[in-house]
Scaffold this motif. Structure first.
Motif, PDB file in Angstrom:
ATOM      1  N   SER A   1     -38.828  12.459  33.446  1.00  0.00           N
ATOM      2  CA  SER A   1     -39.877  11.766  32.705  1.00  0.00           C
ATOM      3  C   SER A   1     -40.842  12.750  32.059  1.00  0.00           C
ATOM      4  N   LYS A   2     -41.177  13.815  32.771  1.00  0.00           N
ATOM      5  CA  LYS A   2     -42.074  14.823  32.217  1.00  0.00           C
ATOM      6  C   LYS A   2     -41.465  15.466  30.973  1.00  0.00           C
ATOM      7  N   GLN A   3     -40.186  15.795  31.069  1.00  0.00           N
ATOM      8  CA  GLN A   3     -39.528  16.443  29.930  1.00  0.00           C
ATOM      9  C   GLN A   3     -39.377  15.475  28.756  1.00  0.00           C
ATOM     10  N   VAL A   4     -39.016  14.240  29.049  1.00  0.00           N
ATOM     11  CA  VAL A   4     -38.888  13.244  27.980  1.00  0.00           C
ATOM     12  C   VAL A   4     -40.220  13.050  27.280  1.00  0.00           C
ATOM     13  N   LEU A   5     -41.283  12.928  28.068  1.00  0.00           N
ATOM     14  CA  LEU A   5     -42.615  12.725  27.489  1.00  0.00           C
ATOM     15  C   LEU A   5     -43.000  13.883  26.574  1.00  0.00           C
ATOM     16  N   GLU A   6     -42.681  15.093  27.010  1.00  0.00           N
ATOM     17  CA  GLU A   6     -42.998  16.279  26.207  1.00  0.00           C
ATOM     18  C   GLU A   6     -42.253  16.252  24.872  1.00  0.00           C
ATOM     19  N   HIS A   7     -40.974  15.877  24.908  1.00  0.00           N
ATOM     20  CA  HIS A   7     -40.146  15.987  23.700  1.00  0.00           C
ATOM     21  C   HIS A   7     -40.194  14.754  22.797  1.00  0.00           C
ATOM     22  N   VAL A   8     -40.957  13.732  23.196  1.00  0.00           N
ATOM     23  CA  VAL A   8     -41.187  12.616  22.277  1.00  0.00           C
ATOM     24  C   VAL A   8     -42.593  12.678  21.681  1.00  0.00           C
ATOM     25  N   GLY A   9     -43.287  13.785  21.916  1.00  0.00           N
ATOM     26  CA  GLY A   9     -44.595  13.964  21.309  1.00  0.00           C
ATOM     27  C   GLY A   9     -45.751  13.460  22.149  1.00  0.00           C
ATOM     28  N   GLY A  10     -45.517  13.214  23.431  1.00  0.00           N
ATOM     29  CA  GLY A  10     -46.594  12.762  24.305  1.00  0.00           C
ATOM     30  C   GLY A  10     -46.830  11.268  24.220  1.00  0.00           C
ATOM     31  N   VAL A  11     -47.665  10.776  25.106  1.00  0.00           N
ATOM     32  CA  VAL A  11     -47.899   9.338  25.184  1.00  0.00           C
ATOM     33  C   VAL A  11     -48.588   8.807  23.931  1.00  0.00           C
TER      34      VAL A  11
ATOM     35  N   GLU B   1     -41.846  10.202  13.679  1.00  0.00           N
ATOM     36  CA  GLU B   1     -40.510  10.759  13.913  1.00  0.00           C
ATOM     37  C   GLU B   1     -40.525  12.285  13.942  1.00  0.00           C
ATOM     38  N   LYS B   2     -41.463  12.904  13.241  1.00  0.00           N
ATOM     39  CA  LYS B   2     -41.519  14.367  13.168  1.00  0.00           C
ATOM     40  C   LYS B   2     -41.807  15.002  14.532  1.00  0.00           C
ATOM     41  N   LEU B   3     -42.385  14.229  15.447  1.00  0.00           N
ATOM     42  CA  LEU B   3     -42.734  14.764  16.761  1.00  0.00           C
ATOM     43  C   LEU B   3     -41.601  14.624  17.783  1.00  0.00           C
ATOM     44  N   ILE B   4     -40.490  14.038  17.376  1.00  0.00           N
ATOM     45  CA  ILE B   4     -39.363  13.817  18.283  1.00  0.00           C
ATOM     46  C   ILE B   4     -38.423  15.020  18.232  1.00  0.00           C
ATOM     47  N   ASN B   5     -38.164  15.621  19.388  1.00  0.00           N
ATOM     48  CA  ASN B   5     -37.228  16.745  19.493  1.00  0.00           C
ATOM     49  C   ASN B   5     -35.930  16.218  20.100  1.00  0.00           C
TER      50      ASN B   5
ATOM     51  N   TYR C   1     -37.510   3.904  34.532  1.00  0.00           N
ATOM     52  CA  TYR C   1     -38.601   3.265  33.792  1.00  0.00           C
ATOM     53  C   TYR C   1     -39.904   3.334  34.581  1.00  0.00           C
ATOM     54  N   ASN C   2     -39.839   2.989  35.874  1.00  0.00           N
ATOM     55  CA  ASN C   2     -41.046   3.011  36.706  1.00  0.00           C
ATOM     56  C   ASN C   2     -41.597   4.427  36.867  1.00  0.00           C
ATOM     57  N   ASP C   3     -40.686   5.406  37.021  1.00  0.00           N
ATOM     58  CA  ASP C   3     -41.133   6.793  37.122  1.00  0.00           C
ATOM     59  C   ASP C   3     -41.788   7.253  35.822  1.00  0.00           C
ATOM     60  N   PHE C   4     -41.212   6.816  34.700  1.00  0.00           N
ATOM     61  CA  PHE C   4     -41.788   7.211  33.410  1.00  0.00           C
ATOM     62  C   PHE C   4     -43.186   6.610  33.246  1.00  0.00           C
ATOM     63  N   LEU C   5     -43.359   5.353  33.655  1.00  0.00           N
ATOM     64  CA  LEU C   5     -44.692   4.747  33.583  1.00  0.00           C
ATOM     65  C   LEU C   5     -45.682   5.522  34.445  1.00  0.00           C
ATOM     66  N   GLU C   6     -45.220   5.952  35.624  1.00  0.00           N
ATOM     67  CA  GLU C   6     -46.101   6.692  36.539  1.00  0.00           C
ATOM     68  C   GLU C   6     -46.492   8.042  35.952  1.00  0.00           C
ATOM     69  N   VAL C   7     -45.527   8.739  35.384  1.00  0.00           N
ATOM     70  CA  VAL C   7     -45.777  10.078  34.847  1.00  0.00           C
ATOM     71  C   VAL C   7     -46.615  10.018  33.575  1.00  0.00           C
ATOM     72  N   SER C   8     -46.269   9.089  32.693  1.00  0.00           N
ATOM     73  CA  SER C   8     -46.925   9.038  31.381  1.00  0.00           C
ATOM     74  C   SER C   8     -48.280   8.349  31.415  1.00  0.00           C
ATOM     75  N   GLY C   9     -48.487   7.474  32.412  1.00  0.00           N
ATOM     76  CA  GLY C   9     -49.713   6.696  32.438  1.00  0.00           C
ATOM     77  C   GLY C   9     -49.690   5.525  31.489  1.00  0.00           C
ATOM     78  N   TRP C  10     -48.509   5.257  30.930  1.00  0.00           N
ATOM     79  CA  TRP C  10     -48.389   4.130  29.997  1.00  0.00           C
ATOM     80  C   TRP C  10     -48.592   2.818  30.746  1.00  0.00           C
TER      81      TRP C  10
END
Length: 465
Positions: A7-17, A37-41, A73-82
């Motif tokens: 989740s941390k890596q995904v969040l970083e490479h989609v340009g943050g929350v 889209e420009k922020l997506i790696n 999904y739940n881990d991503f919500l926890e990490v991102s704060g979404w």
């Protein structure tokens, strides 16, 4: 929290929350809607551990996880704060995005993504309700369970809770996807299925007659009603003063939406549902032997582009109106088994790499159980010639299914061996289940043999060259 690092890596490479405007998931994919889209790696996303692949399209990045997607999904919500209901669409990332030219496929993808968000959250309830009804019918027909017993009554209650109140669940998920108060969508659905409204004769509102319609298990009426609610809600957000909006907006919204839904949209939705159900029945009973092979061959690519989600409402509507689905779940069942058979063929052709062979065997078994992404993206799509064998198996099984009229009596989930009970009819008859077994055997065996022949000939050609 297995997916924390992912989740941390995904969040970083989609340009943050701040670059996200919606987060959701379907049966196997974490779906992240982005602003810029420009922020997506995309390349960096493809190499993240515990992911099976990445698909980027129509303002959305789909991270393929597999059956454990809810945990991810739940881990991503926890990490991102979404937070659910959060809206970043007006952020600075949105302003940096250049407008994109929308094509037909863009609109189709958006429609499919929308339907996935509406229908996928309710699938577990439908699977539980449908399978437990099949179990009850088996117990009554073959094991002597008394139809009036407490066990049978409770099983019926579970089934009815899942299916009768379908408009309530759809109202909630659709309103949530449209970023309204989800409870208002649920209230509209509950109103439609209430005993005071559903199927009642002689009702009127301000002297205007209300058609008697049975809304239990229906699909289109509540979706049309929530669609109207979206525009009414949007209007009142603009005109009602903020100091009273919390109290006044829900009241005025329901006063407008409910009568229009009951008098106009509900009956229209029911009529359209009946036409769709009759059309599919006629199609499959007349040219099913030709149509189903084509559907089964095309299905893996529909999943690849997310178009399978766009046609899900057809299957739900068929079950609600005619009592079974003769197309959507059937083509998925055939396709998934053929992908599994093809992956096993690819695995058994590997001689010197035990680790790779084991991985592909695992993905093949997973595909037989209904989750095809690991096999399709990990074993087959990189070997395009093998997909010819998959198509041969799907066409063969589809021909059998189309000619003899295979039907699924439950709609939802990822069709495969674990959902075989979907094919037990509503009276507990096993004839359709036996037909499903024959169709499945044909699909797996023909796919496996075809792929092995193709692999063998490919290797012979490469040696000759």
């Amino acid at each position: 929290m297995k997916y924390v690092e992912m989740s941390k890596q995904v969040l970083e490479h989609v340009g943050g929350v701040d670059n996200l405007n919606y987060v959701e998931h379907c049966a196997t994919r974490l779906r992240l809607h982005y602003n810029n889209e420009k922020l997506i790696n995309e390349e960096a996303l493809k190499g993240i551990e515990n992911t099976l692949g990445v698909i980027k399209k129509a303002g959305q990045v789909q991270i393929i996880i597999g059956p454990n997607v809810n945990e991810a999904y739940n881990d991503f919500l926890e990490v991102s704060g979404w937070k659910e209901g959060q809206n970043n669409e007006a952020g600075s990332a949105k302003e940096a995005e250049e407008p994109q030219k929308m094509s037909f496929m863009n609109y189709l993808n958006k429609f499919g993504n929308f339907m996935a968000a509406v229908f996928m959250p309710i699938v577990p309830a439908l699977i539980a309700g449908g399978i437990i009804l099949a179990v009850k019918n088996l117990l009554i027909n073959y094991f002597g369970l008394d139809m009036e017993s407490g066990t049978a009554v409770i099983i019926d209650a579970i089934f009815n809770a899942a299916f009768t109140f379908l408009p309530v669940y759809l109202g909630f998920t659709m309103a949530r996807r449209l970023k309204m108060e989800p409870i208002l969508g649920a209230v509209l659905g509950a109103l439609l299925v209430s005993s005071n409204i559903s199927g009642q004769e002689g009702l009127s509102f301000l002297g205007i007659g209300i058609p008697a319609v049975d809304y239990s298990t229906s699909v289109l009426p509540v979706m049309l009603g929530v669609g109207l609610m979206y525009f009414v809600d949007k209007f009142f957000k603009k005109v009602i003063p903020e100091i009273v909006i919390y109290f006044l907006k829900p009241l005025l919204t329901m006063i407008i939406v409910v009568p229009i839904t009951l008098i106009v949209l509900g009956p229209i939705g029911t009529l359209l549902s009946d036409y769709v159900g009759s059309g599919i029945t006629t199609l499959m009973s007349t040219i099913g032997g030709l149509a189903m092979p084509v559907f089964a061959v095309a299905y893996p690519y529909m999943v690849m582009f997310g178009l399978d989600k766009a046609i899900m409402p057809i299957g739900f509507n068929s079950v609600a109106t005619i009592g079974y689905d003769p197309a959507i779940m059937v083509m998925g069942f055939i396709s998934n088994l053929c992908i599994g058979g093809s992956a096993l063929a690819a695995a058994t052709s590997i001689k010197n790499d035990k680790a790779k062979k084991g991985m592909i065997v695992s993905s093949g078994v997973t595909a037989l159980c209904g989750v095809t992404e690991p096999a399709f993206y990990g074993a087959l799509i990189t070997r395009p010639k093998i997909l010819i064998g998959t198509a041969i198996g799907a066409a063969s099984a589809g021909l059998v299914a189309g000619i003899f009229g295979l039907k699924s009596y439950i709609m939802g989930g990822t069709p495969g061996l674990f959902t075989a009970m979907f094919f037990i009819d509503n009276q507990g008859g096993l004839g359709n289940l036996f037909l499903a077994a024959i169709v499945g055997i044909v699909g797996v065996v023909v796919s496996y043999i075809s792929c092995r022949i193709i692999i063998s000939r490919t290797k012979s050609t490469e040696k000759a060259e």
